[in-house]
Design an enzyme around this catalytic site. Structure first.
Site, PDB file in Angstrom:
ATOM      1  CG  ASP A   1     -25.849 -15.126  -1.929  1.00 21.25           C
ATOM      2  OD1 ASP A   1     -24.323 -14.106  -1.596  1.00 21.25           O
ATOM      3  OD2 ASP A   1     -26.560 -15.087  -1.356  1.00 21.25           O
TER       4      ASP A   1
ATOM      5  CD  GLU B   1     -21.625 -13.693   1.469  1.00 22.54           C
ATOM      6  OE1 GLU B   1     -21.306 -12.791   1.117  1.00 22.54           O
ATOM      7  OE2 GLU B   1     -22.077 -14.685   0.671  1.00 22.54           O
TER       8      GLU B   1
ATOM      9  CG  ASP C   1     -22.857 -15.541  -7.183  1.00 26.93           C
ATOM     10  OD1 ASP C   1     -22.996 -15.709  -5.759  1.00 26.93           O
ATOM     11  OD2 ASP C   1     -22.374 -13.877  -6.585  1.00 26.93           O
TER      12      ASP C   1
ATOM     13  CG  HIS D   1     -19.990  -8.381  -4.185  1.00 26.41           C
ATOM     14  ND1 HIS D   1     -19.640  -9.281  -4.474  1.00 26.41           N
ATOM     15  CD2 HIS D   1     -21.629  -8.467  -4.114  1.00 26.41           C
ATOM     16  CE1 HIS D   1     -20.334  -9.624  -4.242  1.00 26.41           C
ATOM     17  NE2 HIS D   1     -21.981  -9.589  -3.960  1.00 26.41           N
ATOM     18  CG  ASP D   2     -21.449  -8.231  -0.368  1.00 23.06           C
ATOM     19  OD1 ASP D   2     -22.407  -7.828  -1.057  1.00 23.06           O
ATOM     20  OD2 ASP D   2     -21.605  -9.479  -0.466  1.00 23.06           O
TER      21      ASP D   2
HETATM   22  O1  ISL Z   1     -23.999 -11.198   7.274  1.00 26.63           O
HETATM   23  C1  ISL Z   1     -23.835 -10.307   6.950  1.00 26.63           C
HETATM   24  C2  ISL Z   1     -24.412  -9.504   7.893  1.00 26.63           C
HETATM   25  O2  ISL Z   1     -23.278  -9.690   8.646  1.00 26.63           O
HETATM   26  C3  ISL Z   1     -23.466  -9.769   5.233  1.00 26.63           C
HETATM   27  O3  ISL Z   1     -22.741  -8.837   5.433  1.00 26.63           O
HETATM   28  C4  ISL Z   1     -24.214 -10.693   4.467  1.00 26.63           C
HETATM   29  O4  ISL Z   1     -23.485 -11.745   4.729  1.00 26.63           O
HETATM   30  C5  ISL Z   1     -23.607 -10.610   3.323  1.00 26.63           C
HETATM   31  O5  ISL Z   1     -24.648  -9.643   2.428  1.00 26.63           O
HETATM   32  C6  ISL Z   1     -24.124 -11.111   2.295  1.00 26.63           C
HETATM   33  O6  ISL Z   1     -23.786 -11.274   1.549  1.00 26.63           O
HETATM   34  C7  ISL Z   1     -24.431 -12.385   0.154  1.00 26.63           C
HETATM   35  O7  ISL Z   1     -25.934 -12.273   0.050  1.00 26.63           O
HETATM   36  C8  ISL Z   1     -26.370 -10.920  -0.350  1.00 26.63           C
HETATM   37  C9  ISL Z   1     -25.787 -10.396  -1.605  1.00 26.63           C
HETATM   38  O8  ISL Z   1     -26.401  -9.397  -1.298  1.00 26.63           O
HETATM   39  C10 ISL Z   1     -24.466 -10.380  -0.848  1.00 26.63           C
HETATM   40  O9  ISL Z   1     -24.396  -9.383  -2.406  1.00 26.63           O
HETATM   41  C11 ISL Z   1     -23.925 -11.136  -1.780  1.00 26.63           C
HETATM   42  O10 ISL Z   1     -22.787 -10.970  -1.294  1.00 26.63           O
HETATM   43  C12 ISL Z   1     -28.209 -11.804  -0.269  1.00 26.63           C
HETATM   44  O11 ISL Z   1     -28.240 -12.837  -1.862  1.00 26.63           O
END
Ligand code: ISL
Ligand code: CA
Length: 575
Positions: free
Chosen positions: A283, A340, A183, A411-412
């Site tokens: 990320d 992402e 990541d 994981h989100d």
């Molecule tokens: O944009 C969002 C809401 O509309 C969130 O979903 C966000 O884009 C997402 O949480 C981003 O995720 C990534 O970065 C975060 C981390 O907490 C997540 O686990 C990761 O996947 C910050 O690093």
């Protein structure tokens, strides 16, 4: 697609014809719960931009139109697909498996998953048919956001093991003919990162410009909101300077306009690639270019929940920075990249992943995770008719220069299976349905740990069981705004990322004896194990070219139906 400069009097059709206008209008309709037929309708497409408010029944501020027009004018040419075949690449043929190391496998019984635990499960993964692993962050971190707040990019998190453990893992992965991607979290660092500590304490530090640091004053520098509740600015250090943090207060945003920072990031990427890592999942990579620090438009803020987002969702230097990263770090190692990219639609995605652009290989698009008009924290049943339409659009229109990822879980998010089907009697069928689509549509499947075991959401009973910073902040915010604790908890339960972060239910050793959630996960696995189904589908996908590179054709997409063909010169599947 058009190339003349758009104005407020341009029609919706003209806006829709630009790549960004296309994606933004689609997103707006999605958010409002409407269908995109609205825009493609010839009558509607002749309406001037300034009338969108009337059309959707929402009153938009002047700022909304201006922002939209400016964004559209920043990128007027759509990506042109020039190819008639897909260039073969290992990552187009691979099946990926995402590991969330903290809850994957605990080798020493201290309650935290670790690198030795992953090593222990490599045969299992190989056996499943997995070709490549994506590890969520394993770097040194104070764990405010479970490793997405990095303190030291070149060190392994102590609970997970040592650099030797990591090198052993990488060797073993390669010995088994698999690949491994890490990541890459470079939109922000932890506030405990050396750069930030230096930047905040020393006015003359060269690192001060690595972040968005502003003088102490009684008002935050702008009205942007954090993804994890509250304002996106916090005060740090003895001098209580302001710094931007789009995520938690302990995740401070990096200033990519600083060339020194970009060189340091490239260097860090090469550090891992030299070790033999095969690529990175990047990320929130589309957030790295912050256009201006002007106030965000309140209407857009209300609509998407995060004021300020129009300034960095697709910032002015995004393409330039990605191309530079590609040239300086990825290309020399022929390394793979998957971005992402929350909020990025198909036309923007083409501009990011089109082969000739030399930016990134693939993206994760998220528009299929909720049906129109819903957001993650809503309690509702997901309608797969929407997924069918969404995926058909990508299959038919993404083009041969681009390649997509196929996933339902990460994981989100709560487990997709729980959203799609709540009746336990029908979950077996629903899980198989999802799996069949994931391995027979065109794109690279990303399994999230536990998908193959039929894991579903966990019935948390109180906030005490919730450890995630996003959920905790949101709960506090909801309660603070007058919502009852009971209702606030229900909301959290619908959308919390904790569902995906329950310890994996291995049925022999390698399970945390301390983990309170393990029993539930074991029961879920016992009644819905899909590992054999996954194995068969993966094997099928490996065996037949048509399932990987073949054409796609919809045969039936009436309500509640989805029949399609995958075929090449020699093979044909009807699914
Ligand atoms: O944009 C969002 C809401 O509309 C969130 O979903 C966000 O884009 C997402 O949480 C981003 O995720 C990534 O970065 C975060 C981390 O907490 C997540 O686990 C990761 O996947 C910050 O690093
Ligand atoms: Ca452990």
């Amino acid at each position: 697609m058009g190339s003349k400069k758009l104005t407020m009097e341009s029609t919706l059709g003209e806006v829709y014809d630009t790549p960004i206008g296309h994606d933004v209008l689609k997103k707006v309709l999605l958010q409002l719960g409407a269908e995109d037929i609205l825009i493609t309708n010839p009558l509607v497409s002749k309406i001037p931009v300034s009338m969108i408010g009337k059309l959707t029944g929402h009153s938009m501020g002047q700022g909304f139109y201006e922002t939209l027009i400016n964004l559209c004018n920043s990128e007027k040419k759509a990506y042109k697909d020039t190819k008639h075949y897909y260039t073969p690449k290992w990552w187009k043929e691979a099946v990926f498996y995402q590991i969330y190391p903290r809850t994957f496998c605990d080798s020493n019984g201290d309650g935290v998953g670790d690198i030795q635990g992953i090593i222990k499960r490599l045969d299992y993964l190989k056996n499943l048919g997995v070709d490549a692993l994506w590890l969520s962050p394993i770097y040194d971190s104070p764990n405010d956001d479970n490793g997405y707040d990095i303190r030291d990019y070149r060190k392994i998190m102590t609970e997970f093991g040592t650099m030797e453990d990591f090198e052993e893992l990488l060797d073993k992965v390669h010995e088994k003919g698999m690949r491994l991607i890490m990541d890459l979290v470079v939109n922000h660092t932890s506030d405990e990162h050396e750069w930030f500590k230096d930047a905040i304490s020393d006015k003359g530090s060269k690192y001060r410009d690595y972040y968005f640091i502003k003088e102490n004053s009684d008002k935050a520098p702008n009205n942007w909101k954090s993804f994890f509740s509250g304002p996106a600015w916090g005060q740090y250090g003895e001098d209580e300077l302001w710094a931007l943090h789009l995520f938690s207060k302990k995740q401070v945003d990096l200033n990519w306009e600083n060339a020194g920072l970009r060189r340091d990031i490239e260097d860090m990427i090469r550090f891992w690639l030299k070790k033999g890592v095969d690529g990175f999942r990047m990320d929130v990579i589309n957030y790295i270019s912050k256009g201006s620090l002007k106030d965000g438009d309140e209407t857009i803020g209300k609509m998407f929940g995060f004021t300020g987002i129009e300034h960095y969702l697709y910032g002015p230097h995004l393409h330039e920075y990605l191309h530079e990263l590609h040239e300086e770090a990825f290309a020399p190692f022929d390394a793979f990249s998957v971005g992402e990219t929350p909020g990025v639609g198909m036309e923007m995605a083409k501009l990011l992943t089109g082969e000739s652009r030399e930016e990134i290989d693939m993206i994760f698009s998220f528009d299929h995770l909720e049906t129109p008009g819903h957001e993650r924290f809503d309690d509702y049943k997901y309608d797969l008719n929407y997924y069918r339409n969404y995926i058909t659009d990508w299959m038919e229109n993404y083009g041969k220069d681009c390649w997509m990822s196929l996933f339902y879980d990460n994981h989100d998010n709560p487990r997709m299976l729980s959203k799609v089907e709540t009746d336990p009697r029908k979950q077996q069928a629903a899980a198989r349905l999802l799996a069949v689509m994931q391995f027979t549509l065109r794109g690279t499947p990303f399994i999230f740990q536990g998908d193959e075991m039929g894991l579903r959401n966990y019935e948390f009973t109180s906030m005490e069981e919730i450890t995630d910073v996003e959920s905790k902040n949101k709960y506090a915010e909801l309660c603070g705004s007058g919502m009852s604790e009971e209702k606030a908890f229900k909301t959290i339960l619908s959308g919390t990322r904790e569902h995906a972060r329950v310890m994996m239910p291995w049925d022999d050793s390698g399970i945390s004896p301390h983990d309170p959630h393990r029993k539930v996960a074991m029961t879920q696995k016992a009644d819905l194990d899909l590992t054999e189904v996954y194995k068969k589908l993966i094997a099928l996908r490996k065996r037949y070219n048509a399932l990987r590179y073949g054409e796609f054709k919809v045969l039936n997409k009436r309500r509640d139906r989805f029949t399609y063909e995958r075929y090449d010169k020699n093979e044909k599947f009807v699914i």
